[in-house]
Scaffold this active site. Structure first.
Site, short mmCIF file in Angstrom:
data_model
loop_
_atom_site.label_atom_id
_atom_site.label_comp_id
_atom_site.label_asym_id
_atom_site.label_seq_id
_atom_site.Cartn_x
_atom_site.Cartn_y
_atom_site.Cartn_z
N ASN A 9 8.68 -5.58 -0.05
CA ASN A 9 8.07 -4.45 -0.44
C ASN A 9 6.87 -4.30 0.37
O ASN A 9 5.72 -4.81 0.25
CB ASN A 9 7.88 -4.35 -1.90
CG ASN A 9 6.97 -3.05 -2.23
OD1 ASN A 9 6.90 -2.22 -1.38
ND2 ASN A 9 6.51 -3.33 -3.48
N LYS A 11 4.93 -1.83 0.64
CA LYS A 11 3.91 -0.95 0.05
C LYS A 11 3.51 0.14 1.10
O LYS A 11 4.01 0.59 1.51
CB LYS A 11 2.63 -1.71 -0.62
CG LYS A 11 3.16 -3.10 -1.63
CD LYS A 11 2.31 -3.66 -2.38
CE LYS A 11 3.05 -4.83 -3.09
NZ LYS A 11 2.35 -5.36 -4.20
N HIS A 94 7.90 0.30 -10.26
CA HIS A 94 6.92 -0.75 -9.90
C HIS A 94 5.63 -0.74 -10.57
O HIS A 94 5.26 0.50 -10.90
CB HIS A 94 6.64 -0.70 -8.22
CG HIS A 94 6.04 -1.67 -7.89
ND1 HIS A 94 4.55 -2.10 -8.04
CD2 HIS A 94 6.36 -2.96 -6.92
CE1 HIS A 94 4.12 -3.41 -7.48
NE2 HIS A 94 5.25 -3.62 -7.09
N GLU A 96 2.65 -0.93 -9.86
CA GLU A 96 1.57 -0.20 -9.39
C GLU A 96 1.80 1.48 -9.60
O GLU A 96 0.85 2.17 -9.63
CB GLU A 96 1.41 -0.46 -7.69
CG GLU A 96 0.95 -1.81 -7.65
CD GLU A 96 1.56 -2.22 -6.37
OE1 GLU A 96 1.84 -1.76 -5.36
OE2 GLU A 96 1.09 -3.59 -6.13
N GLU A 166 8.66 -8.68 -12.38
CA GLU A 166 7.11 -9.12 -11.49
C GLU A 166 5.99 -8.94 -12.62
O GLU A 166 5.51 -7.81 -13.07
CB GLU A 166 7.00 -7.63 -10.56
CG GLU A 166 8.07 -7.80 -9.55
CD GLU A 166 7.33 -6.93 -8.20
OE1 GLU A 166 7.64 -7.62 -7.33
OE2 GLU A 166 6.68 -5.78 -8.31
N GLY A 172 -0.04 -9.70 -6.09
CA GLY A 172 -1.25 -9.74 -5.01
C GLY A 172 -2.41 -10.48 -5.49
O GLY A 172 -3.45 -10.42 -4.78
P1 13P Z 1 2.87 -9.81 -3.50
O1 13P Z 1 4.00 -10.70 -3.05
O2 13P Z 1 1.97 -9.27 -2.54
O3 13P Z 1 2.15 -10.38 -4.79
O4 13P Z 1 3.38 -8.34 -4.19
C1 13P Z 1 4.61 -8.59 -5.36
C2 13P Z 1 5.13 -7.06 -5.27
O5 13P Z 1 4.38 -6.21 -6.10
C3 13P Z 1 6.59 -6.63 -4.78
O6 13P Z 1 6.86 -5.70 -5.48
#
Ligand code: 13P
Length: 248
Positions: A9, A11, A94, A96, A166, A172
């Site tokens: 992903n 982002k 997701h 976010e 997740e 992150g």
């Molecule tokens: P990270 O691997 O950067 O922690 O992100 C995870 C994520 O949100 C994947 O969708």
């Protein structure tokens, strides 16, 4: 038997030029691998990636879509627009998007239905916040996300789903769930699917873990019985790092 599926992903990272450069390098590294993979990229990079990955078995995914077919929804993209250009997957719900863009279990549910109609495989994200985990509500929260998100979705569709667990506190942050914590929740997700559908349907669903997955911890995570794959953020931005995870 479920084939492991490790998706990236990106982002809001990478321009089209950077995406093309990644694709050229990554497809050489990936050739001959039997773990399934896909890159979920920003909208403007999707067409270039579909083109670059043609014939390689590497899938392409979007990170969001709208739940209406068309209409006056400025700035939105429909499932048909994604499938028309050859997109295979779409991340839906997701954390976010739940946190910053008002995504709810209801919008997740509507989006899942539209994705299935358009022949796009949804990667449905679920997961609890740290506050919810500390309050011992993690299972309840994820159970509700599944129940509401999957309302009215038929077993034939549900069994083609990918679900990504997740935990919000592991995204992150460099702080991963322990493999045991991740495995425990993935087992709970499968049990919930069995209650909602059937053992066969639950058995077919790919359940990924996501949250600070890196080359250094991928083996321990992927070796857990209930974890079929990973959704990788930061570590999917470099072809070598992402490939090291796929090669767990
Ligand atoms: P990270 O691997 O950067 O922690 O992100 C995870 C994520 O949100 C994947 O969708």
């Amino acid at each position: 038997m479920r084939i492991p599926f490790i998706a990236g992903n990106w982002k809001m990272y990478k321009t089209t030029a950077e995406a093309k450069a990644f694709a050229e390098e990554f497809k050489k590294l990936y050739s001959g691998t039997d773990v399934k993979t896909a890159i979920c990229a920003p909208f403007t990079q999707l067409q270039a990636l579909v083109e670059a990955f043609k014939g390689t078995g590497i899938g392409v995914g979007a990170q969001n879509m709208h739940f209406e077919e068309q209409g006056a929804f400025t700035g939105e993209i429909s499932a048909a627009m994604l499938s028309e250009i050859g997109v295979d997957y779409c991340i839906i719900g997701h954390s976010e998007r739940r946190q910053y863009f008002a995504e709810t279990d209801e919008t997740v549910n509507k989006k899942l239905k539209k994705a299935f109609e358009a022949g796009i495989i949804p990667i449905m994200c679920v997961g609890e916040t740290l506050e919810q985990r500390d309050a011992k509500k993690a299972f309840e929260v994820v159970g509700t996300q599944l129940n509401r998100g999957l309302e009215g979705i038929a077993p034939q569709q549900a069994q083609t789903l990918v679900i990504a667990y997740e935990p919000v506190w592991a995204i992150g942050t460099g702080r991963t769930a322990t493999p045991e914590q991740a495995n425990e929740m993935c087992a709970f997700i499968r049990k919930t699917l069995e209650e909602l559908y059937s053992e066969d349907a639950a058995d077919a669903v790919i359940i990924q873990y996501g949250g600070s997955v890196k080359p250094a911890n991928a083996t321990d995570i992927m070796n857990m019985d209930e974890i079929d794959g990973a959704l990788v953020g930061g570590a999917s931005l470099k072809p070598q790092d992402f490939m090291a995870i796929i090669d767990f």
